[in-house]
Design a protein around this motif. Structure first.
Motif, short mmCIF file in Angstrom:
data_model
loop_
_atom_site.label_atom_id
_atom_site.label_comp_id
_atom_site.label_asym_id
_atom_site.label_seq_id
_atom_site.Cartn_x
_atom_site.Cartn_y
_atom_site.Cartn_z
N ASP A 91 0.96 -1.09 -0.01
CA ASP A 91 0.01 0.09 -0.01
C ASP A 91 0.86 1.40 0.12
O ASP A 91 0.35 2.35 0.10
N THR A 92 2.18 1.10 -0.25
CA THR A 92 2.82 2.19 -0.15
C THR A 92 3.00 2.92 -1.51
O THR A 92 3.06 2.26 -2.43
N LEU A 93 3.10 4.18 -1.28
CA LEU A 93 2.95 5.22 -2.58
C LEU A 93 4.34 5.06 -3.02
O LEU A 93 5.18 5.61 -2.20
N LYS A 94 4.94 4.69 -4.17
CA LYS A 94 6.33 4.61 -4.53
C LYS A 94 6.45 5.42 -5.52
O LYS A 94 5.76 5.60 -6.83
N ILE A 95 7.51 6.46 -5.43
CA ILE A 95 8.06 7.57 -6.46
C ILE A 95 9.25 7.26 -6.62
O ILE A 95 10.30 7.48 -5.86
N ILE A 96 9.73 7.47 -7.98
CA ILE A 96 11.11 7.73 -8.60
C ILE A 96 11.08 9.14 -8.66
O ILE A 96 10.42 9.76 -9.58
N CYS A 97 12.31 9.82 -8.10
CA CYS A 97 12.66 10.99 -8.60
C CYS A 97 14.05 11.24 -8.77
O CYS A 97 14.97 10.97 -7.87
N SER A 98 14.44 11.18 -10.43
CA SER A 98 15.82 11.00 -10.52
C SER A 98 16.10 11.62 -11.87
O SER A 98 15.13 12.07 -12.49
N ASN A 99 17.48 12.06 -12.09
CA ASN A 99 17.64 12.48 -13.52
C ASN A 99 17.83 11.52 -14.65
O ASN A 99 17.62 11.98 -15.61
N ASN A 100 17.59 10.22 -14.30
CA ASN A 100 17.63 9.31 -15.36
C ASN A 100 16.22 9.01 -15.44
O ASN A 100 15.50 8.32 -15.02
N VAL A 108 10.85 0.19 -16.09
CA VAL A 108 11.19 -0.96 -14.94
C VAL A 108 10.86 -0.51 -13.67
O VAL A 108 10.21 -1.08 -12.78
N GLY A 109 10.40 0.72 -13.26
CA GLY A 109 9.99 1.59 -12.11
C GLY A 109 8.56 0.86 -12.02
O GLY A 109 8.19 0.32 -11.06
N ARG A 110 7.83 0.96 -13.09
CA ARG A 110 6.22 0.45 -12.84
C ARG A 110 6.39 -1.06 -12.72
O ARG A 110 5.52 -1.38 -12.09
N GLN A 111 7.59 -1.85 -13.15
CA GLN A 111 7.38 -3.33 -12.98
C GLN A 111 7.56 -3.24 -11.51
O GLN A 111 6.97 -4.41 -11.13
N TYR A 112 8.26 -2.58 -10.87
CA TYR A 112 8.46 -2.92 -9.29
C TYR A 112 7.66 -2.11 -8.50
O TYR A 112 7.84 -1.86 -7.42
N GLY A 113 6.46 -1.63 -9.05
CA GLY A 113 5.37 -0.91 -8.30
C GLY A 113 5.47 0.66 -8.03
O GLY A 113 4.83 0.94 -7.31
N VAL A 114 6.26 1.04 -9.03
CA VAL A 114 6.20 2.54 -8.73
C VAL A 114 5.03 3.17 -9.36
O VAL A 114 4.90 2.79 -10.39
N ASN A 115 4.32 4.03 -8.55
CA ASN A 115 3.10 4.86 -9.01
C ASN A 115 3.70 6.00 -9.70
O ASN A 115 2.67 6.32 -10.82
N HIS A 116 4.75 6.82 -9.56
CA HIS A 116 4.95 8.08 -10.17
C HIS A 116 6.43 8.47 -10.52
O HIS A 116 7.30 7.80 -9.44
N PHE A 117 6.71 8.61 -11.49
CA PHE A 117 8.10 9.02 -11.87
C PHE A 117 8.38 10.55 -12.26
O PHE A 117 7.59 10.99 -13.03
N TYR A 118 9.22 11.18 -11.51
CA TYR A 118 9.52 12.75 -11.79
C TYR A 118 11.04 12.78 -12.10
O TYR A 118 12.20 12.32 -11.69
N ASP A 119 11.29 13.49 -13.09
CA ASP A 119 12.57 13.98 -13.38
C ASP A 119 13.09 15.23 -12.50
O ASP A 119 12.29 16.18 -12.36
N LYS A 120 13.99 15.01 -11.78
CA LYS A 120 14.46 16.03 -10.64
C LYS A 120 15.20 17.33 -11.25
O LYS A 120 15.41 18.09 -10.37
N THR A 121 15.39 17.14 -12.42
CA THR A 121 15.93 18.42 -13.09
C THR A 121 14.96 19.27 -13.56
O THR A 121 15.32 20.60 -13.49
N SER A 122 13.84 18.78 -13.57
CA SER A 122 12.50 19.87 -14.07
C SER A 122 11.27 19.64 -13.46
O SER A 122 10.26 20.43 -13.77
#
Length: 144
Positions: A91-100, A108-122
């Motif tokens: 039930d954890t909200l998983k977020i990637i915030c990365s330059n990549n 790949v993030g979605r495959q491991y349950g990531v709900n949101h992905f943000y580019d930390k440069t912008s």
């Protein structure tokens, strides 16, 4: 006189707890500072390596996990892979915030349950808007 006014407090009054995995001290401090300005949100843990994060998240309850991909030691994808099948984090909200921010990492993030992905440069504003929205619409979930 109504003595039950204070009895209306529920677990909804508890802040959402964030665990942040970010190796850059400057970015980590900026993110924590911005998250602390969101009422109803509390940063309860931080780590800068995959190993440190794995050890801490097993022992510390949290509602939102924000992960960078590149870390001082290890990486955020391996961290997410390690917890992907653990029901404790379902039930954890998983977020990637990365330059990549490539589509490969997003997939790949979605495959491991990531709900949101943000580019930390912008996309910091979008990340903090999501966190504010999440706090605003949180349900009583009996968090302790």
């Amino acid at each position: 006189m109504n003595d039950t006014i204070n009895n209306d407090k529920t677990h909804c009054d508890l802040p959402l707890r964030v665990f942040l995995v970010e190796d850059s001290e400057e970015i980590r401090e900026l993110m924590v500072e911005n998250m602390e300005m969101i009422e109803g949100l509390k940063v309860t843990g931080v780590a800068e390596s995959e190993e440190e994060a794995l050890a801490q998240i097993q022992a510390m309850p949290f509602d939102i996990l924000i992960v960078d991909i590149q870390l001082k030691k290890g990486n955020g994808i391996n961290l997410l892979r390690n917890i992907a099948d653990d029901k404790k984090f379902s039930d954890t909200l998983k977020i990637i915030c990365s330059n990549n921010a490539s589509e490969v990492f997003r997939r790949v993030g979605r495959q491991y349950g990531v709900n949101h992905f943000y580019d930390k440069t912008s996309e910091f504003p979008q990340l903090f808007a999501l966190l504010q929205e999440t706090v605003s619409r949180q349900e009583c979930r009996g968090r302790a």
